[in-house]
Design a protein around this motif. Structure first.
Motif, PDB file in Angstrom:
ATOM      1  N   ASP A 201      -1.884   1.244  10.877  1.00  0.00           N
ATOM      2  CA  ASP A 201      -3.309   0.695  10.563  1.00  0.00           C
ATOM      3  C   ASP A 201      -2.980  -0.853  10.237  1.00  0.00           C
ATOM      4  O   ASP A 201      -2.242  -1.175   9.459  1.00  0.00           O
ATOM      5  CB  ASP A 201      -3.847   1.143   9.550  1.00  0.00           C
ATOM      6  N   PRO A 202      -4.041  -1.749  10.750  1.00  0.00           N
ATOM      7  CA  PRO A 202      -3.812  -3.143  10.604  1.00  0.00           C
ATOM      8  C   PRO A 202      -4.105  -3.359   9.116  1.00  0.00           C
ATOM      9  O   PRO A 202      -3.988  -4.534   8.456  1.00  0.00           O
ATOM     10  CB  PRO A 202      -4.928  -3.699  11.368  1.00  0.00           C
ATOM     11  N   SER A 203      -4.834  -2.525   8.309  1.00  0.00           N
ATOM     12  CA  SER A 203      -5.138  -2.762   6.974  1.00  0.00           C
ATOM     13  C   SER A 203      -3.979  -2.163   6.135  1.00  0.00           C
ATOM     14  O   SER A 203      -3.216  -1.176   6.136  1.00  0.00           O
ATOM     15  CB  SER A 203      -6.456  -2.007   6.266  1.00  0.00           C
ATOM     16  N   PRO A 204      -3.346  -3.256   5.253  1.00  0.00           N
ATOM     17  CA  PRO A 204      -2.179  -2.984   4.346  1.00  0.00           C
ATOM     18  C   PRO A 204      -2.812  -1.955   3.059  1.00  0.00           C
ATOM     19  O   PRO A 204      -1.856  -1.387   2.330  1.00  0.00           O
ATOM     20  CB  PRO A 204      -1.969  -4.114   3.790  1.00  0.00           C
ATOM     21  N   ASP A 205      -3.893  -1.665   2.903  1.00  0.00           N
ATOM     22  CA  ASP A 205      -4.294  -0.801   1.807  1.00  0.00           C
ATOM     23  C   ASP A 205      -5.249   0.229   2.137  1.00  0.00           C
ATOM     24  O   ASP A 205      -6.334   0.822   1.188  1.00  0.00           O
ATOM     25  CB  ASP A 205      -4.864  -1.684   0.613  1.00  0.00           C
ATOM     26  N   ARG A 206      -5.485   0.538   3.249  1.00  0.00           N
ATOM     27  CA  ARG A 206      -6.299   1.913   3.587  1.00  0.00           C
ATOM     28  C   ARG A 206      -5.669   3.025   3.299  1.00  0.00           C
ATOM     29  O   ARG A 206      -6.405   3.842   2.819  1.00  0.00           O
ATOM     30  CB  ARG A 206      -6.353   2.020   5.173  1.00  0.00           C
ATOM     31  N   PHE A 207      -4.324   3.308   3.332  1.00  0.00           N
ATOM     32  CA  PHE A 207      -3.817   4.674   2.689  1.00  0.00           C
ATOM     33  C   PHE A 207      -3.076   4.448   1.612  1.00  0.00           C
ATOM     34  O   PHE A 207      -2.515   3.362   1.332  1.00  0.00           O
ATOM     35  CB  PHE A 207      -2.824   5.063   4.061  1.00  0.00           C
ATOM     36  N   TRP A 208      -3.233   5.251   0.689  1.00  0.00           N
ATOM     37  CA  TRP A 208      -2.615   5.509  -0.523  1.00  0.00           C
ATOM     38  C   TRP A 208      -1.611   6.665  -0.905  1.00  0.00           C
ATOM     39  O   TRP A 208      -2.358   7.625  -0.631  1.00  0.00           O
ATOM     40  CB  TRP A 208      -3.602   4.973  -1.852  1.00  0.00           C
ATOM     41  N   LEU A 209      -0.555   6.438  -1.496  1.00  0.00           N
ATOM     42  CA  LEU A 209       0.289   7.659  -2.042  1.00  0.00           C
ATOM     43  C   LEU A 209       0.366   7.937  -3.254  1.00  0.00           C
ATOM     44  O   LEU A 209       0.429   7.083  -4.282  1.00  0.00           O
ATOM     45  CB  LEU A 209       1.498   7.179  -1.325  1.00  0.00           C
ATOM     46  N   GLN A 210       0.377   9.146  -3.749  1.00  0.00           N
ATOM     47  CA  GLN A 210       0.509   9.673  -5.185  1.00  0.00           C
ATOM     48  C   GLN A 210       1.442  10.710  -5.011  1.00  0.00           C
ATOM     49  O   GLN A 210       1.303  11.650  -4.091  1.00  0.00           O
ATOM     50  CB  GLN A 210      -0.591   9.769  -5.903  1.00  0.00           C
ATOM     51  N   ILE A 211       2.307  10.631  -5.841  1.00  0.00           N
ATOM     52  CA  ILE A 211       3.258  12.060  -6.093  1.00  0.00           C
ATOM     53  C   ILE A 211       3.099  12.752  -7.538  1.00  0.00           C
ATOM     54  O   ILE A 211       3.120  11.801  -8.616  1.00  0.00           O
ATOM     55  CB  ILE A 211       4.825  11.704  -5.769  1.00  0.00           C
ATOM     56  N   GLU A 212       3.043  13.989  -7.421  1.00  0.00           N
ATOM     57  CA  GLU A 212       2.776  14.639  -8.554  1.00  0.00           C
ATOM     58  C   GLU A 212       4.022  15.682  -8.984  1.00  0.00           C
ATOM     59  O   GLU A 212       4.318  16.593  -7.999  1.00  0.00           O
ATOM     60  CB  GLU A 212       1.666  15.788  -8.701  1.00  0.00           C
ATOM     61  N   VAL A 213       4.700  15.609 -10.051  1.00  0.00           N
ATOM     62  CA  VAL A 213       5.843  16.368 -10.514  1.00  0.00           C
ATOM     63  C   VAL A 213       5.494  17.219 -11.660  1.00  0.00           C
ATOM     64  O   VAL A 213       4.985  16.928 -12.631  1.00  0.00           O
ATOM     65  CB  VAL A 213       6.989  15.522 -10.960  1.00  0.00           C
TER      66      VAL A 213
END
Length: 337
Positions: A290-302
């Motif tokens: 995607d051309p946007s650097p902040d369209r997708f966000w990641l989070q990990i749950e442990v």
């Protein structure tokens, strides 16, 4: 995962080379304090000598000459570059680091007095106005607009990150840094806010606010990346208790508010070392171009055996290279800009 090999070399203050598989990792420590003299206020600044700069340049040149052999270069010292004077011949540590395209320079000295967000992206670009040599208003310097050069003989793009590490003695702050198949990331930890039983450091995809944008973009566009380094979401987990599950979630912010578009269980790598466990999950990384650097966000749950849940910071990522902007406060700009 391959075993870790360590080779100690004689150089400057400290130098070591780690080898994992076919990739090498070079760490160079330097000491730019004055050799003699009174303490404050002269010890407020580092004073790299021409001899020191020549030694660093020579050491890095040795590894630059090994064409076709991937290597990640990290340097560390006490003083931030904004607190490092020029040498007698008007040379600087910054110019040496840019010349050899190190990944990061780790420093201290400021002890979180001016904030815990003391980072700066440095990049060489002949098209920049001269003012960029003296200050920049944004933490992440504007990426180069130069034409793409995918030749195997093309010189590396000249950029690196400077990360101030805080201090342990008074602030009880520390960072964990990871180098994952050439991708460098870190996790900031503040023990003054309380102890934790589990820490999770996502190592890929990279946080789009703190990655080497131009190099990453060229690597992706020219298909120079190692395919399997993009084909999984990865993280390192440190915990005092056995881990029961690790789940990665990706959110899309295009509608305006984040909504979950992917949830996947991560699997542990079986390794023969005891510090931290690596988890990974397969994904279709091309679906997140995607051309946007902040369209997708990641989070990990442990989740550990006691039922305790730990969430990583929700952070933006970019698989094809654009960088998300992040600004300093005025105090941070005063010492890093």
């Amino acid at each position: 995962m391959s075993k870790l090999y360590l080779t100690l070399l004689l150089c400057i203050s400290f130098c070591s080379v780690f080898k994992t598989g076919d990739r090498k990792h070079l760490f160079i420590g330097l000491d730019s304090t004055m050799s003699a003299g009174v303490r404050g206020p002269t010890n407020l600044f580092g004073h790299p000598t021409d001899q020191l700069l020549a030694q660093i340049d020579s050491q890095l040149s040795q590894w630059d000459s090994e064409k076709g052999k991937p290597i990640t270069k990290i340097s560390f010292g006490h003083f931030p570059l904004s607190f490092s004077a020029l040498s007698h011949s008007q040379k600087s540590l910054k110019n040496v680091f840019l010349k050899h395209s190190i990944s990061a320079y780790l420093c201290g000295h400021l002890h979180t007095r001016f904030g815990k967000n003391l980072k700066r992206h440095h990049q060489s670009n002949e098209n920049f106005l001269s003012s960029h040599e003296f200050f920049q208003l944004n933490m992440h310097q504007k990426p180069s607009e130069s034409a793409r050069n995918c030749s195997s003989q093309a010189p590396p793009l000249k950029e690196f990150w400077e990360w101030e590490m805080g201090d342990w003695r008074k602030s009880r702050a520390m960072r964990i840094m990871a180098v994952d198949r050439g991708h460098v990331s870190y996790l900031g930890i503040d023990f003054k806010s309380g102890t934790k039983k589990t820490f999770v450091l996502p190592t890929f995809p990279l946080d789009s606010r703190f990655m080497l944008t131009s190099s990453f973009h060229q690597m992706y566009e020219c298909q120079h990346m190692v395919p399997f380094s993009f084909e999984t979401i990865r993280c390192i987990v440190f915990s005092i208790s056995p881990i029961m599950s690790v789940v990665a979630r990706i959110y899309d912010t295009r509608p305006g508010s984040p909504h979950l578009i992917m949830e996947t269980t991560m699997t542990k790598f079986v390794r023969d070392v005891s510090r931290g466990d690596i988890y990974a999950a397969a994904w279709n990384y091309k679906a997140f171009e995607d051309p946007s650097p902040d369209r997708f966000w990641l989070q990990i749950e442990v989740t550990d055996a006691m039922g305790r849940s730990t969430l990583s910071e929700l952070r933006p990522f970019s698989v094809n290279g654009p960088s998300a902007k992040i600004s300093w406060t005025w105090k941070e700009f005063f010492v890093m800009g």
